[in-house]
Scaffold this active site. Structure first.
Site, PDB file in Angstrom:
ATOM      1  N   SER A 294       0.735  -1.335   0.170  1.00  0.00           N
ATOM      2  CA  SER A 294      -0.207   0.101   0.115  1.00  0.00           C
ATOM      3  C   SER A 294       0.806   1.223  -0.030  1.00  0.00           C
ATOM      4  CB  SER A 294      -0.891  -0.065   1.317  1.00  0.00           C
ATOM      5  OG  SER A 294      -1.775   0.919   1.291  1.00  0.00           O
TER       6      SER A 294
ATOM      7  N   HIS B 107       0.529   4.614   0.696  1.00  0.00           N
ATOM      8  CA  HIS B 107       0.299   5.594   1.781  1.00  0.00           C
ATOM      9  C   HIS B 107       1.324   5.101   3.087  1.00  0.00           C
ATOM     10  CE1 HIS B 107      -2.383   3.946   4.756  1.00  0.00           C
ATOM     11  NE2 HIS B 107      -2.903   3.282   3.801  1.00  0.00           N
TER      12      HIS B 107
ATOM     13  N   CYS C 125     -11.165   1.499  15.499  1.00  0.00           N
ATOM     14  CA  CYS C 125     -12.614   0.910  14.961  1.00  0.00           C
ATOM     15  C   CYS C 125     -13.109   2.117  13.914  1.00  0.00           C
ATOM     16  CB  CYS C 125     -13.406   0.575  16.092  1.00  0.00           C
ATOM     17  SG  CYS C 125     -15.146   1.192  15.889  1.00  0.00           S
TER      18      CYS C 125
END
Lengths: 386, 359
Positions: free
Chosen positions: A198, A200, A323
């Site tokens: 990924s 980022h 979360c």
């Protein structure tokens, strides 16, 4: 502000940002178009693919651009599961402390009739290749073990696990989201069949990532539509983001030895400083961990409250994964390495990066020490009163 | 500058409480307590991990007011102190009020501890009740809006807690609160008031108990007041004293649940007239002033949230237990509910109804 949450995301590098802006502004053509203007964007895209693949010691044709780590994980697992199922092999081996992108996909596959073995993780946070070997059965088709853990930073013996898988004729996927740009990756010598990354996490843009799939492994599309990415990932290609990702990864790989040395030195100073807090427990192996990762438990302290106090002092830190609500969840990683609920609740993850200064390390040590001491005395006051 | 931690549920009341506290010159921090996972409340898991809409509403209001905002993870504590106690009470034949336990253990204990850690002077909620400081300590009083008064669910507050709490809505009418929310353009200005128990959104509390405890309630006998078997029931947790609906038995007159016999797993059925009692024993009493009276006290007592409050005599038998005798018999005095004692608008104290007593 002190930013100590590089495992969550990183600032874009100047080079990546300039490429993203320039190509978004000037080279907006659709890479699938027939005309030359579109084909120039296609060329940027393919150059990015070659550059990224080369940094992993892979071929360009083995790299598919995705929206990021989660999509890559989903597609890797689903593709391998489909190939295995076609051959009547529906067993998958993974570990209890994978990223949720892996764990949730495995849960779903389980509901679809696959059988999944999640390996227990030793307290060191390092899964052993022998554990993998012992779990492989006749109907196993896929092993998925992360390259480095996102919460406690421990580095897994990927090459050894890959060798076991090769020997047993099983596909090996690794979630390398925390490793790419920060550790040496060589899909050939490390025996990797599928790898997720990924952008980022290594100073590239958000919303782009890649999935490496060794030649011959047929990917199952998660998104159906046009024939982009050789028909395995529909949707107009994001050439500017792909180019920015390649530039960011290239920059990281070029600086790798010096950066590892700098980060390791700073990490060790941080661990030394925080170890002086009475009762503190380092989570994960002391040495075999990402140069950027520090994870401590302070038993008796609510990790969440500690994060708020640090936020009030302008320090960005984390206790692991968050979360959807932005609240701190009890860590499945710390539970997996055998920490009890109280210790797991009192955890703090500090992940440093290339901009982190020595002065910031000292400030972090001072701030965490003060906040933990303050919270402890508050708790004592309360238990004295009752 | 004084600082305040605002408990924001995402509803209109706590949003206006936040606004008013800020207007009163406090430096404010907003927070929402994440109390349960959707799975605990039998809400399909889908993609969310909590009551996300409410949290997003609260966050949106906090951002508008430009105050820092945090979500506190309190699901473990809520499960232990509220949901489990709720299940245990029903299984023991009592009818609990979980909002009271949530106030006791979550809002005014765990949240107050967070406020201490964050160096907040006060904690603020959107409850409709008033706190008055006098030279003899703090008084807890009914809200100005009698239809919204929530002093009943706050009887457990101590002097130390009252000194730290602000109820900015205590002096307002509900319409004024909605008007303020509209004027501020808050997203939740027209949101419905919460009615049911938050973790039982569909009202099917028996299903939540079955999910949480893993116990399937044992069917048993309906009996009349003489002990004659008159039918079969679905398990004790489905019944509460005074209940008329869903019994499915005919006795020639309207039938009501008059009692739950837990050891015999029997539900006692009678007529409306059989539900009236004058006296009950109240335990776990909190006396707001901190000094329970030595002598019997005349008061008005409420035996459930919507009970209007009736004159009664309260006689302590030890430091936290008392006999409560109403001047006139009351309908369906129910074990597990709170009895709260008032002197006019002022809450004297309250406790949990242990059992009714025959005179």
């Amino acid at each position: 502000m002190i930013y100590a949450d590089h495992a969550a995301t990183t600032a874009m590098s100047r080079a990546a940002l300039e490429i993203l802006l320039r190509y978004s502004g000037e080279l907006y053509g659709n890479p699938s178009a027939l005309y030359t203007f579109g084909q120039r964007a296609k060329r940027v895209l393919e150059d990015a693919r070659s550059e990224t693949a080369a940094l992993l010691h892979a071929d360009a044709k083995e790299l598919t651009f995705t929206s990021g780590g989660s999509e890559s994980d989903n597609q890797a697992l689903r593709s391998a599961a489909a190939i295995g199922a076609a051959a009547g092999r529906r067993h998958i081996v993974s570990t209890a402390f994978e990223h949720h992108a892996v764990l949730r996909t495995l849960e779903q596959l389980r509901r679809e009739g696959f059988s999944v073995t999640l390996l227990r993780v030793p307290e060191s946070g390092i899964v052993r290749a022998e554990q993998v070997a012992a779990a492989i059965r006749g109907d196993t088709y896929l092993v998925s073990v992360m390259f480095a853990n996102n919460e406690i930073g421990t580095i897994q013996p990927v090459a050894e696990i890959g060798a076991v898988c090769r020997e047993r004729g099983v596909l090996f996927h690794t979630d390398a989201v925390q490793a790419a740009g920060h550790l040496e990756i060589d899909v050939k010598s490390q025996n990797i069949d599928l790898l997720s990354l990924s952008a980022h996490k290594f100073h590239g843009p958000k919303g782009i990532g890649a999935l490496y799939a060794r030649r011959g492994i047929r990917l199952t599309p998660l998104i159906c539509g046009g024939a982009q990415e050789r028909g395995v990932r529909a949707g107009t290609e994001n050439a500017p983001a792909a180019a920015a990702m390649a530039a960011a990864l290239s920059e990281c790989c070029a600086q790798l030895p010096q950066m590892q040395e700098k980060l390791t030195r700073q990490r060790d100073r941080l661990i030394e400083g925080l170890s002086a807090i009475p009762g503190s427990i380092l989570n994960g192996d002391r040495l075999q961990r990402l140069p950027s990762n520090v994870n401590f438990s302070f038993p008796g302290i609510e990790g969440e409250t500690l994060l708020l106090l640090l936020d009030q002092r302008g320090i960005c830190a984390s206790s692991g994964s968050a979360c959807a609500s932005g609240s701190a969840e009890p860590s499945h990683v710390l539970t997996a390495i055998g920490r009890d609920a109280e210790t797991a609740r009192g955890s703090l993850r500090l992940t440093i990066g290339r901009e982190t200064t020595d002065a910031e390390i000292e400030a972090l040590i001072a701030a965490v020490t003060e906040c933990v001491t303050a919270l402890r005395s508050l708790m004592h006051d309360r238990s004295d009163n009752t | 500058m004084k600082t305040a931690l605002i408990a924001m549920s995402g509803g209109v009341d706590s949003s206006i409480a936040a606004y008013l506290t800020q207007q009163a010159g406090y430096s404010c921090i907003g927070c929402t307590m994440k109390l349960y996972e959707n799975a605990d409340a039998n809400i399909p898991r889908e993609n969310t991990c909590c009551s996300l809409d409410d949290i997003e509403d609260a966050r949106s209001v906090a951002f508008r007011l430009d105050m820092p905002y945090y979500v506190f993870q309190m699901t473990d504590l809520f499960r232990e102190k509220v949901i489990r106690k709720f299940c245990d009470a029903y299984c023991a034949g009592r009818t609990p009020n979980p909002c009271i336990d949530c106030n006791r253990y979550l809002k005014f204990e765990a949240l107050l501890a967070r406020a201490d850690a964050l160096h907040c002077d006060k904690i603020v909620t959107g409850h409709y009740a008033r706190i008055e400081e006098t030279d003899r300590g703090y008084l807890l009083k009914k809200a100005a809006d009698p239809a919204k008064d929530q002093s009943y669910v706050l009887y457990m507050l101590t002097q130390a807690q009252l000194a730290r709490i602000l109820f900015p809505l205590g002096g307002l009418q509900k319409q004024q609160v909605r008007a303020l929310a509209e004027a501020q353009g808050f997203v939740n200005a027209h949101k419905h008031d919460s009615q049911d128990i938050c973790f039982v959104p569909d009202g099917d509390y028996a299903r939540v108990i079955e999910t949480q405890t893993g116990i399937t309630p044992e069917p048993g006998d309906f009996v009349d007041l003489q002990g004659n078997v008159i039918g079969r029931h679905d398990g004790l947790i489905h019944y509460t004293v005074g209940q008329r609906r869903g019994l499915g038995i005919a006795i020639g007159k309207p039938a009501y649940v008059c009692g739950l016999d837990v050891p015999g797993n029997r539900v006692v059925i009678g007529e409306n007239a059989d539900l009236f009692r004058r006296a009950c024993i109240v335990t776990g009493i909190n006396w707001i002033s901190g000094e329970p009276p030595q002598e019997p006290v005349r008061c008005e007592a409420k035996i459930r949230y919507r009970h209007p409050g009736q004159p009664a005599l309260l006689e302590f038998t030890d430091s936290d237990t008392a006999r409560l005798t109403f001047d006139a018999p009351q309908r369906a005095i129910t074990a597990g509910q709170a009895a709260v004692f008032y002197d006019g608008d002022t809450v004297l104290g309250g406790g949990e109804i242990l059992r009714t007593e025959n005179e």
